[in-house]
Scaffold this active site. Structure first.
Site, mmCIF file in Angstrom:
data_model
loop_
_atom_site.group_PDB
_atom_site.id
_atom_site.type_symbol
_atom_site.label_atom_id
_atom_site.label_comp_id
_atom_site.label_asym_id
_atom_site.label_seq_id
_atom_site.Cartn_x
_atom_site.Cartn_y
_atom_site.Cartn_z
ATOM 1 N N TYR A 28 0.834 -1.206 0.000
ATOM 2 C CA TYR A 28 0.000 0.000 0.000
ATOM 3 C C TYR A 28 0.867 1.254 0.000
ATOM 4 O O TYR A 28 0.622 2.211 0.714
ATOM 5 C CB TYR A 28 -0.936 -0.003 1.215
ATOM 6 C CG TYR A 28 -2.162 0.871 1.027
ATOM 7 C CD1 TYR A 28 -3.180 0.485 0.165
ATOM 8 C CD2 TYR A 28 -2.296 2.080 1.704
ATOM 9 C CE1 TYR A 28 -4.300 1.282 -0.019
ATOM 10 C CE2 TYR A 28 -3.422 2.883 1.536
ATOM 11 C CZ TYR A 28 -4.409 2.478 0.671
ATOM 12 O OH TYR A 28 -5.526 3.273 0.484
ATOM 13 N N GLY A 29 1.916 1.210 -0.842
ATOM 14 C CA GLY A 29 2.787 2.370 -0.971
ATOM 15 C C GLY A 29 2.262 3.340 -2.012
ATOM 16 O O GLY A 29 1.049 3.458 -2.215
ATOM 17 N N SER A 30 3.177 4.013 -2.711
ATOM 18 C CA SER A 30 2.804 5.033 -3.681
ATOM 19 C C SER A 30 1.852 4.497 -4.743
ATOM 20 O O SER A 30 0.755 5.023 -4.935
ATOM 21 C CB SER A 30 4.063 5.590 -4.356
ATOM 22 O OG SER A 30 3.730 6.465 -5.410
ATOM 23 N N GLN A 31 2.239 3.428 -5.426
ATOM 24 C CA GLN A 31 1.357 2.842 -6.435
ATOM 25 C C GLN A 31 0.216 2.059 -5.799
ATOM 26 O O GLN A 31 -0.925 2.108 -6.270
ATOM 27 C CB GLN A 31 2.159 1.932 -7.373
ATOM 28 C CG GLN A 31 3.064 2.659 -8.343
ATOM 29 C CD GLN A 31 2.310 3.416 -9.427
ATOM 30 O OE1 GLN A 31 1.165 3.128 -9.736
ATOM 31 N NE2 GLN A 31 2.976 4.406 -10.007
ATOM 32 N N HIS A 111 5.925 -3.583 -12.800
ATOM 33 C CA HIS A 111 7.300 -3.500 -13.307
ATOM 34 C C HIS A 111 7.758 -4.933 -13.547
ATOM 35 O O HIS A 111 7.458 -5.827 -12.758
ATOM 36 C CB HIS A 111 8.199 -2.783 -12.304
ATOM 37 C CG HIS A 111 9.631 -2.646 -12.741
ATOM 38 N ND1 HIS A 111 9.990 -2.303 -14.030
ATOM 39 C CD2 HIS A 111 10.808 -2.803 -12.068
ATOM 40 C CE1 HIS A 111 11.319 -2.245 -14.121
ATOM 41 N NE2 HIS A 111 11.825 -2.555 -12.947
ATOM 42 N N GLU A 230 21.213 28.091 -11.239
ATOM 43 C CA GLU A 230 21.449 27.872 -12.664
ATOM 44 C C GLU A 230 21.504 26.390 -13.043
ATOM 45 O O GLU A 230 21.060 26.018 -14.130
ATOM 46 C CB GLU A 230 22.758 28.557 -13.091
ATOM 47 C CG GLU A 230 22.729 30.067 -12.993
ATOM 48 C CD GLU A 230 21.621 30.690 -13.836
ATOM 49 O OE1 GLU A 230 21.230 30.095 -14.862
ATOM 50 O OE2 GLU A 230 21.133 31.778 -13.460
#
Length: 333
Positions: A28-31, A111, A230
Site C-alpha cells: 500500500y505504498g505510492s502505487q 514493473h 542555474e
C-alpha cells in the site's frame, strides 16, 4: 512513414471482465494506494495486503481498508497484483504467494524486473500480466479523481486463460489508464527501457550532470547559491516545458541565446564517448549484469548502496539547496 504504435482507450476495455473477481493489491505504498482506491471507486472488489507497524499500514487503515497478510490476501484472491519493492518480491512469491495462489488466477505486476530476470517463475496455469502507469502513484490517484488518467503500459507474459490482454486492459481501465491511453509492450521491453531511462537519463545521468555543473561553477569562484539556481533549480522549468510540448516547445520558450547555446554546447557534453558508455549501460541491463549486481547488493545488506546514498546526501549542492528551499514557502505547498 514510421508505423504509429496502437493506443487503447476507454472503449477498448471492458470493466465487466473484473466484476465478481476479488483483486488483491499487495503493498500500500505510492502505487499500491492508488491502484486499490481507483479499482474500488471503479466498482470492483478489492482487498489490500500490508504488513502491520508501517506508515503504509496506518495509511491503509485511515483510507478504510482492513489490511491483511500477503498469504491471507492471496488465498482469497482471483487476481493478485504485486506492488512490493523489486528486491522483496522473490521472497514474497516463494513464501506467501506461490503456496496460496488459486489455480487459474491472474498474477500481475507494474514493473517486469522479477519476471524478466527470472527471480519469479510463475505456475503455468496463471495469466501473467503487467499494468504499469507511467507516473507516480499520487498522480495516478489525483488524475483519476479529476476524471482523467495517467497513461499505462500493458504486457502479457502468460496467456493461460486465453483473455490475458483483455484482462490487462480491463485493469488499466479500472485505475484510469485508458483515459490517458494504453500502449502494449513486453515484460522485457518495459524492464530494460525503464532501467536504462533511470540510469542514463532520469536519475543517474541527471544527478551527475546537475552536480558536475554546480561544482564547475563553484570551483571557478562563482557564488554557490547562483550555481544552484542555474544548474539545479531551473531544471524543473525546462523539464515542465518539454513535458508540456516537447523539446521544440521548450526551445521556442527560452531565449534565442539559450537555444543557440544548446546547439553549440550540448554535444560537447554528451559526446560520442558518452553515447558509447550508454550502450554499455544498456548491455549490462540486457545481459543481466546489473540485475545480478543489485540482487547481490541486497543479499549483502546494501553496503555500496548505503555508502552512495550518504555520499549524495553530504554533497555541497544538497546543503545549499536545502537552505535555499527552506525560504521558498510555495515549494512546501
Amino acid at each position: 512513414m514510421e508505423k504509429e504504435a496502437k493506443m487503447y482507450y476507454e472503449n477498448d476495455a471492458d470493466l465487466n471482465l473484473l466484476k465478481g473477481k476479488t483483486i488483491a493489491v499487495l503493498g500500500y505504498g505510492s502505487q499500491g494506494h492508488a491502484h486499490a482506491l481507483n479499482l474500488k471507486d471503479s466498482g470492483l472488489n478489492v482487498i489490500v495486503a500490508q504488513r502491520p507497524g508501517s506508515k503504509n499500514y496506518d495509511k491503509a487503515i485511515e483510507d478504510g481498508w482492513k489490511p491483511m497478510s500477503i498469504a491471507e490476501a492471496v488465498k482469497q484472491a482471483d487476481w493478485v497484483h504485486i506492488l512490493l519493492p523489486d528486491e522483496v518480491q522473490k521472497k514474497a512469491w516463494e513464501e506467501d504467494i506461490k503456496p496460496n495462489i488459486k489455480k487459474g488466477a491472474v498474477l500481475s505486476f507494474s514493473h517486469g524486473f522479477n519476471i524478466r530476470f527470472k527471480q519469479i517463475v510463475p505456475n503455468a496455469d496463471l495469466d501473467v500480466l503487467m499494468i504499469a502507469p507511467k507516473g507516480p502513484g499520487h498522480l495516478v490517484r489525483r488524475q483519476y479523481e479529476e476524471g482523467k488518467g495517467v497513461p499505462c503500459l500493458i504486457a502479457v507474459e502468460q496467456n493461460a486463460g486465453g483473455k490475458a490482454k483483455e484482462l490487462a486492459l480491463s485493469y488499466a481501465k479500472g485505475i484510469g489508464g485508458t483515459r490517458g491511453g494504453v500502449l502494449e509492450t513486453t515484460f522485457a521491453e518495459e524492464t530494460e527501457t525503464d532501467l536504462f531511462g533511470e540510469q542514463v537519463v532520469l536519475c543517474g545521468g541527471l544527478v551527475e550532470l546537475i552536480n558536475a555543473g554546480f561544482e564547475t561553477l563553484v570551483a571557478a569562484g562563482y557564488q554557490p547559491e547562483i550555481a544552484y539556481f542555474e544548474c539545479c533549480h531551473e531544471v524543473k522549468l525546462i523539464v515542465d516545458l518539454i513535458f508540456e510540448g516537447g523539446i521544440a516547445k521548450m526551445n521556442r520558450s527560452i531565449s534565442d541565446t539559450a537555444e543557440y547555446g544548446e546547439y553549440v554546447a550540448g554535444r560537447r557534453i554528451v559526446t560520442d564517448d558518452t553515447r558509447s558508455e550508454m550502450k554499455k549501460v544498456l548491455s549490462d541491463i540486457q545481459d543481466g549484469k546489473f540485475a545480478n549486481a543489485w540482487i547481490k547488493e541486497n543479499q549483502e545488506g546494501r553496503p555500496y548502496f548505503n555508502k552512495q546514498r550518504e555520499r549524495i546526501e553530504s554533497l555541497f549542492i544538497e546543503k545549499i539547496g536545502a537552505r535555499l528551499r527552506s525560504k521558498m514557502a510555495w515549494i512546501k505547498k
